[in-house]
Design a protein around this motif. Structure first.
Motif, PDB file in Angstrom:
ATOM      1  N   PHE A 149       1.042  -0.880   0.249  1.00 28.13           N
ATOM      2  CA  PHE A 149      -0.048   0.505   0.422  1.00 28.13           C
ATOM      3  C   PHE A 149       0.858   0.746   0.391  1.00 28.13           C
ATOM      4  CE2 PHE A 149      -2.361   3.270   1.698  1.00 28.13           C
ATOM      5  CZ  PHE A 149      -3.389   3.586   1.735  1.00 28.13           C
ATOM      6  N   PRO A 174      -2.659   4.976  -3.875  1.00 29.19           N
ATOM      7  CA  PRO A 174      -3.987   5.305  -2.910  1.00 29.19           C
ATOM      8  C   PRO A 174      -4.011   6.630  -2.373  1.00 29.19           C
ATOM      9  CG  PRO A 174      -3.025   3.246  -1.761  1.00 29.19           C
ATOM     10  CD  PRO A 174      -2.287   4.203  -3.103  1.00 29.19           C
ATOM     11  N   LEU A 175      -3.266   7.525  -1.602  1.00 36.56           N
ATOM     12  CA  LEU A 175      -2.871   8.348  -0.630  1.00 36.56           C
ATOM     13  C   LEU A 175      -1.716   9.192  -0.352  1.00 36.56           C
ATOM     14  CD1 LEU A 175      -3.764   9.322   1.980  1.00 36.56           C
ATOM     15  CD2 LEU A 175      -2.608   7.826   3.859  1.00 36.56           C
ATOM     16  N   ASP A 196      -6.858  11.625  -0.633  1.00 41.03           N
ATOM     17  CA  ASP A 196      -7.842   9.441  -1.156  1.00 41.03           C
ATOM     18  C   ASP A 196      -8.483   9.928  -2.276  1.00 41.03           C
ATOM     19  OD1 ASP A 196      -9.539  10.303   0.633  1.00 41.03           O
ATOM     20  OD2 ASP A 196      -8.646   8.745   2.229  1.00 41.03           O
ATOM     21  N   ASP A 197      -8.931   8.381  -2.401  1.00 44.79           N
ATOM     22  CA  ASP A 197     -10.278   8.343  -3.009  1.00 44.79           C
ATOM     23  C   ASP A 197     -11.580   8.931  -3.081  1.00 44.79           C
ATOM     24  OD1 ASP A 197      -8.046   6.383  -5.434  1.00 44.79           O
ATOM     25  OD2 ASP A 197      -9.428   5.523  -3.821  1.00 44.79           O
ATOM     26  N   ASN A 198     -11.096   9.083  -0.980  1.00 42.30           N
ATOM     27  CA  ASN A 198     -12.840  10.345  -0.926  1.00 42.30           C
ATOM     28  C   ASN A 198     -12.469  11.867  -1.057  1.00 42.30           C
ATOM     29  OD1 ASN A 198     -14.376   8.042  -0.026  1.00 42.30           O
ATOM     30  ND2 ASN A 198     -12.874   7.376   1.399  1.00 42.30           N
ATOM     31  N   HIS A 201      -7.964  15.256   3.118  1.00 43.71           N
ATOM     32  CA  HIS A 201      -8.312  15.417   4.282  1.00 43.71           C
ATOM     33  C   HIS A 201      -8.188  16.664   5.424  1.00 43.71           C
ATOM     34  CE1 HIS A 201     -11.396  12.149   4.031  1.00 43.71           C
ATOM     35  NE2 HIS A 201     -10.184  11.729   2.717  1.00 43.71           N
ATOM     36  N   HIS A 218      -4.322   7.371   9.608  1.00 33.97           N
ATOM     37  CA  HIS A 218      -5.634   7.461   8.581  1.00 33.97           C
ATOM     38  C   HIS A 218      -5.040   5.691   7.129  1.00 33.97           C
ATOM     39  CE1 HIS A 218      -8.208   9.898   5.652  1.00 33.97           C
ATOM     40  NE2 HIS A 218      -7.267   8.730   4.704  1.00 33.97           N
ATOM     41  N   VAL A 219      -3.642   5.570   7.171  1.00 36.03           N
ATOM     42  CA  VAL A 219      -3.312   4.653   6.840  1.00 36.03           C
ATOM     43  C   VAL A 219      -3.867   3.140   7.214  1.00 36.03           C
ATOM     44  CG1 VAL A 219      -1.304   2.911   6.073  1.00 36.03           C
ATOM     45  CG2 VAL A 219      -1.642   5.625   5.895  1.00 36.03           C
ATOM     46  N   LYS A 221      -6.360   3.336   8.764  1.00 35.22           N
ATOM     47  CA  LYS A 221      -8.188   3.257   8.140  1.00 35.22           C
ATOM     48  C   LYS A 221      -8.566   2.970   6.642  1.00 35.22           C
ATOM     49  CE  LYS A 221     -10.213   7.347   9.751  1.00 35.22           C
ATOM     50  NZ  LYS A 221     -10.527   8.839   9.861  1.00 35.22           N
ATOM     51  N   LEU A 222      -7.491   2.835   5.595  1.00 34.80           N
ATOM     52  CA  LEU A 222      -7.760   2.596   4.226  1.00 34.80           C
ATOM     53  C   LEU A 222      -6.862   1.453   4.190  1.00 34.80           C
ATOM     54  CD1 LEU A 222      -6.234   5.877   2.380  1.00 34.80           C
ATOM     55  CD2 LEU A 222      -8.822   4.907   3.445  1.00 34.80           C
ATOM     56  N   THR A 223      -6.348   0.685   5.274  1.00 38.91           N
ATOM     57  CA  THR A 223      -6.102  -0.346   4.525  1.00 38.91           C
ATOM     58  C   THR A 223      -6.775  -1.593   5.512  1.00 38.91           C
ATOM     59  OG1 THR A 223      -4.454  -0.072   6.805  1.00 38.91           O
ATOM     60  CG2 THR A 223      -3.538   0.287   4.250  1.00 38.91           C
TER      61      THR A 223
END
Lengths: 226, 226
Positions: A149, A174-175, A196-198, A201, A218-219, A221-223
């Protein structure tokens, strides 16, 4: 060191069992045996991210350009000087990593005609510095099949959102953590925006230590949990 | 700090009443807001010379390029980044100094076309770095009427004696401390050879602290008691 251990005790071990590879600091691209091209990255943000990942329980490898900091506790550090050195150290370890966080300010170019001996002012006038492009470490890692990631950093002097999102899409990562150079480069504090995709932030301006912990959260959360 | 005070107590105050101006460290020549050309000088030798001069009783001003060291005790430090900054800081103080010791590794060239915003890899291919010559701080100070006693440093990768003596004659300065880059740059120890009107005086390889004290003793010998 004791403070780090105490702090670490209170951090959830959300990255336990994960291998995290991090780059930090500037690179130094030789012009001759003493001179070179570098940048004002202090390495503080990358070292803070390494400590935060370690405190979250990860097995952390830190590939570090030339900076004056000691090795963060419990972190495996590999010292490098040039972008090519950093590229080699990262590519040797990326496939076995779960997460790659590219914080280092890697030189886009190196000097094609680096001199073996110190250039003398009196010989042949102003030297010409010929540049060639360095490999794009983050893009290469992001392109690995079953690679880690990937998290990038974008330090810009303007148009942060445009540049950061363009970098994210182009390298397909992704980030991205973006910051304005005038806010963070070289200092203790920073102002980060996570892309990120959302969407974007923005984090509250804070010390690099605090921001590094928020980035790691945050990482996580995403992974997802392992 | 206490150790420095104790050491200082045993050093003869052979420079009491003298004003010594010293430069140390590398310079950083901006390419854009984050990138620049610098060199591998650690600043250790210059800082050691500043401490040695202070311990010998001098009033010391240290004009320092970007390094991570704290201000040596009792020394007045002026922080600079580029060769032009260092030139301005030195020229403002040289005429009022009794001794000038130029230890800094000052960039011979700066970037003529430095960019206001961070250069982007995707815009217009490989950037061209155009260089122009920086002022020669040591030569300018040496050329001052009634200027200070000047000491230069020569760091060479080969032909040390030839280059050092040529530099001494060309800039018309009484004393040059020469060293080979592979012996000293960036490290704790060094191997110095002093070049003056009486020829060359190789010093025993030692720590930069010890060599700095020997250099100061040689300066005292050449400049005589007040």
């Amino acid at each position: 060191e004791i403070l780090e251990q105490v702090l670490s005790f209170f951090v959830p071990k959300s990255l336990a069992g994960r291998r995290v590879l991090i780059t930090a600091g500037p690179t130094f691209e030789a012009i001759d045996p003493v001179r070179g091209i570098t940048n004002l990255s202090s390495g503080r943000m990358g070292y803070a991210v390494a400590r935060a990942a370690r405190q979250a329980g990860a097995a952390v490898t830190l590939v570090s350009g030339p900076v004056g900091f000691p090795v963060p506790q419990g972190v495996d550090r590999i010292n490098v000087r040039s972008a090519l050195d950093m590229h080699a150290a990262v590519m040797a370890r990326a496939a076995q990593s779960d997460i790659f966080i590219a914080v280092a300010a890697v030189a886009d170019y190196r000097v094609a005609n680096a001199a073996e001996h110190k250039l003398k002012k009196d010989h042949g006038g102003v030297p010409a510095i010929e540049l060639i492009e360095n490999p794009d470490i983050l893009a290469e890692v992001a392109a690995l099949p079953d690679g880690p990631f990937c998290v990038g950093f974008a330090a810009e002097s303007r148009n942060l959102e445009d540049y950061a999102q363009a970098k994210r899409r182009k390298k397909n990562i992704p980030l991205i953590a973006g910051n304005l150079i005038q806010d963070g480069f070289g200092g203790d504090d920073n102002r980060l925006v996570l892309f990120d995709d959302n969407g974007s932030h923005p984090l509250t301006p804070a010390s690099k230590e605090v921001l590094a912990r928020q980035l790691i959260e945050h990482v996580v959360k995403l992974t997802g949990k392992q």
